[in-house]
Design a protein around this motif. Structure first.
Motif, PDB file in Angstrom:
ATOM      1  N   GLN A 158       0.822  -1.205   0.000  1.00 29.58           N
ATOM      2  CA  GLN A 158       0.000   0.000   0.000  1.00 29.58           C
ATOM      3  C   GLN A 158       0.862   1.265   0.000  1.00 29.58           C
ATOM      4  O   GLN A 158       0.398   2.330  -0.377  1.00 29.58           O
ATOM      5  CB  GLN A 158      -0.910   0.030   1.229  1.00 29.58           C
ATOM      6  CG  GLN A 158      -1.875  -1.128   1.321  1.00 29.58           C
ATOM      7  CD  GLN A 158      -2.603  -1.098   2.644  1.00 29.58           C
ATOM      8  OE1 GLN A 158      -3.362  -0.172   2.905  1.00 29.58           O
ATOM      9  NE2 GLN A 158      -2.368  -2.098   3.480  1.00 29.58           N
ATOM     10  N   GLN A 198      -1.012   6.049  11.350  1.00 34.01           N
ATOM     11  CA  GLN A 198      -2.450   5.915  11.545  1.00 34.01           C
ATOM     12  C   GLN A 198      -3.175   7.262  11.425  1.00 34.01           C
ATOM     13  O   GLN A 198      -4.359   7.288  11.110  1.00 34.01           O
ATOM     14  CB  GLN A 198      -2.751   5.280  12.895  1.00 34.01           C
ATOM     15  CG  GLN A 198      -2.356   3.809  12.910  1.00 34.01           C
ATOM     16  CD  GLN A 198      -2.804   3.145  14.167  1.00 34.01           C
ATOM     17  OE1 GLN A 198      -2.179   3.268  15.206  1.00 34.01           O
ATOM     18  NE2 GLN A 198      -3.921   2.451  14.070  1.00 34.01           N
ATOM     19  N   ASP A 199      -2.479   8.356  11.679  1.00 33.23           N
ATOM     20  CA  ASP A 199      -3.081   9.683  11.547  1.00 33.23           C
ATOM     21  C   ASP A 199      -1.957  10.722  11.447  1.00 33.23           C
ATOM     22  O   ASP A 199      -1.636  11.396  12.434  1.00 33.23           O
ATOM     23  CB  ASP A 199      -3.983   9.993  12.745  1.00 33.23           C
ATOM     24  CG  ASP A 199      -4.684  11.338  12.640  1.00 33.23           C
ATOM     25  OD1 ASP A 199      -4.600  12.002  11.573  1.00 33.23           O
ATOM     26  OD2 ASP A 199      -5.325  11.728  13.635  1.00 33.23           O
ATOM     27  N   ARG A 231      -3.530   6.882   5.387  1.00 34.53           N
ATOM     28  CA  ARG A 231      -3.544   6.397   6.768  1.00 34.53           C
ATOM     29  C   ARG A 231      -3.702   4.890   6.776  1.00 34.53           C
ATOM     30  O   ARG A 231      -4.469   4.358   5.990  1.00 34.53           O
ATOM     31  CB  ARG A 231      -4.743   6.940   7.539  1.00 34.53           C
ATOM     32  CG  ARG A 231      -4.814   8.398   7.740  1.00 34.53           C
ATOM     33  CD  ARG A 231      -6.118   8.698   8.435  1.00 34.53           C
ATOM     34  NE  ARG A 231      -6.242  10.084   8.779  1.00 34.53           N
ATOM     35  CZ  ARG A 231      -7.046  10.539   9.720  1.00 34.53           C
ATOM     36  NH1 ARG A 231      -7.823   9.717  10.376  1.00 34.53           N
ATOM     37  NH2 ARG A 231      -7.096  11.822   9.990  1.00 34.53           N
ATOM     38  N   LEU A 232      -3.008   4.240   7.677  1.00 31.84           N
ATOM     39  CA  LEU A 232      -3.281   2.831   7.927  1.00 31.84           C
ATOM     40  C   LEU A 232      -4.364   2.768   8.997  1.00 31.84           C
ATOM     41  O   LEU A 232      -4.213   3.359  10.056  1.00 31.84           O
ATOM     42  CB  LEU A 232      -2.026   2.104   8.422  1.00 31.84           C
ATOM     43  CG  LEU A 232      -0.995   1.758   7.370  1.00 31.84           C
ATOM     44  CD1 LEU A 232       0.235   1.131   8.015  1.00 31.84           C
ATOM     45  CD2 LEU A 232      -1.574   0.813   6.329  1.00 31.84           C
ATOM     46  N   ARG A 233      -5.419   2.086   8.725  1.00 31.24           N
ATOM     47  CA  ARG A 233      -6.540   2.032   9.669  1.00 31.24           C
ATOM     48  C   ARG A 233      -6.285   1.072  10.825  1.00 31.24           C
ATOM     49  O   ARG A 233      -6.777   1.272  11.920  1.00 31.24           O
ATOM     50  CB  ARG A 233      -7.807   1.653   8.938  1.00 31.24           C
ATOM     51  CG  ARG A 233      -8.138   2.648   7.829  1.00 31.24           C
ATOM     52  CD  ARG A 233      -9.600   2.615   7.466  1.00 31.24           C
ATOM     53  NE  ARG A 233      -9.882   3.413   6.280  1.00 31.24           N
ATOM     54  CZ  ARG A 233      -9.940   4.720   6.245  1.00 31.24           C
ATOM     55  NH1 ARG A 233      -9.702   5.417   7.329  1.00 31.24           N
ATOM     56  NH2 ARG A 233     -10.224   5.351   5.128  1.00 31.24           N
ATOM     57  N   SER A 234      -5.526   0.039  10.571  1.00 30.39           N
ATOM     58  CA  SER A 234      -5.299  -0.988  11.581  1.00 30.39           C
ATOM     59  C   SER A 234      -3.977  -0.779  12.318  1.00 30.39           C
ATOM     60  O   SER A 234      -2.924  -0.660  11.683  1.00 30.39           O
ATOM     61  CB  SER A 234      -5.293  -2.361  10.889  1.00 30.39           C
ATOM     62  OG  SER A 234      -4.697  -3.340  11.704  1.00 30.39           O
ATOM     63  N   GLU A 235      -4.033  -0.779  13.637  1.00 32.25           N
ATOM     64  CA  GLU A 235      -2.807  -0.677  14.425  1.00 32.25           C
ATOM     65  C   GLU A 235      -1.920  -1.895  14.173  1.00 32.25           C
ATOM     66  O   GLU A 235      -0.694  -1.773  14.107  1.00 32.25           O
ATOM     67  CB  GLU A 235      -3.124  -0.550  15.914  1.00 32.25           C
ATOM     68  CG  GLU A 235      -1.884  -0.372  16.764  1.00 32.25           C
ATOM     69  CD  GLU A 235      -2.170  -0.110  18.226  1.00 32.25           C
ATOM     70  OE1 GLU A 235      -1.214  -0.186  19.021  1.00 32.25           O
ATOM     71  OE2 GLU A 235      -3.325   0.161  18.578  1.00 32.25           O
ATOM     72  N   ASP A 258      -1.617  -3.559  11.392  1.00 35.60           N
ATOM     73  CA  ASP A 258      -0.919  -3.318  10.125  1.00 35.60           C
ATOM     74  C   ASP A 258       0.254  -2.363  10.319  1.00 35.60           C
ATOM     75  O   ASP A 258       1.328  -2.567   9.754  1.00 35.60           O
ATOM     76  CB  ASP A 258      -1.874  -2.748   9.069  1.00 35.60           C
ATOM     77  CG  ASP A 258      -2.782  -3.794   8.462  1.00 35.60           C
ATOM     78  OD1 ASP A 258      -2.583  -5.011   8.704  1.00 35.60           O
ATOM     79  OD2 ASP A 258      -3.718  -3.402   7.725  1.00 35.60           O
TER      80      ASP A 258
END
Length: 154
Positions: free
Chosen positions: A41, A107-108, A129-133, A135
């Motif tokens: 990604q 993540q943000d 942003r990666l939504r999953s911690e 990940d």
């Protein structure tokens, strides 16, 4: 040499290993194999390329900075990359990438910089942003596996 000087010198020598140990980079807690899949990604914008020019991951993208040696590196400090002012300010203020800071940032990115800099107008150049911690933790483990701090400085 007087007794006070000798005592002070001895205390400094004894404190050295404690100081170095407290500043050592902790091993990642995530799964590097899972992080490799997550990196797909990221490769639209980022590459992991060592000092010899070998691309270890990604497709030689240049939109984002090279992530080789990110572990232990000051934020906003890849030479010849044009960062937004906020990430440079964070790095100049002492932000160094470790698992905790990296996971929070990916993540943000904008929220992280606003909090870190205590500046509601801070902006990030990274909109993804990666939504999953999980990940994010796994991605950190993967990047770390490609260039742990001791390898990146050699």
């Amino acid at each position: 040499m007087n007794k006070i000087s000798i005592t002070a010198a001895a205390l400094c020598l004894l404190a050295g290993p404690v100081f170095a140990e407290s500043h050592a980079m902790a091993a990642p807690t995530g799964d590097a194999t899972a992080g490799e899949a997550v990196f797909r990604q990221c490769q639209t914008c980022h590459v992991v390329q060592n000092a010899d020019g070998e691309v270890l991951a990604g497709r030689n993208a240049k939109t984002g900075p090279n992530l080789y040696g990110i572990a232990g590196r000051a934020a906003g400090s890849v030479e010849d990359f044009r960062y937004k002012d906020s990430i440079v300010a964070a790095g100049e203020g002492g932000l160094v990438w470790d698992e905790t800071t990296f996971v929070a940032y990916v993540q943000d990115p904008q929220g992280f910089l606003r909090t870190t800099l205590d500046d509601s107008k801070a902006r990030s150049g990274m909109s993804f942003r990666l939504r999953s911690e999980d990940d994010a933790v796994n991605l950190w483990a993967y990047l770390y596996s490609l260039a742990p701090p001791e390898a990146a400085t050699n």
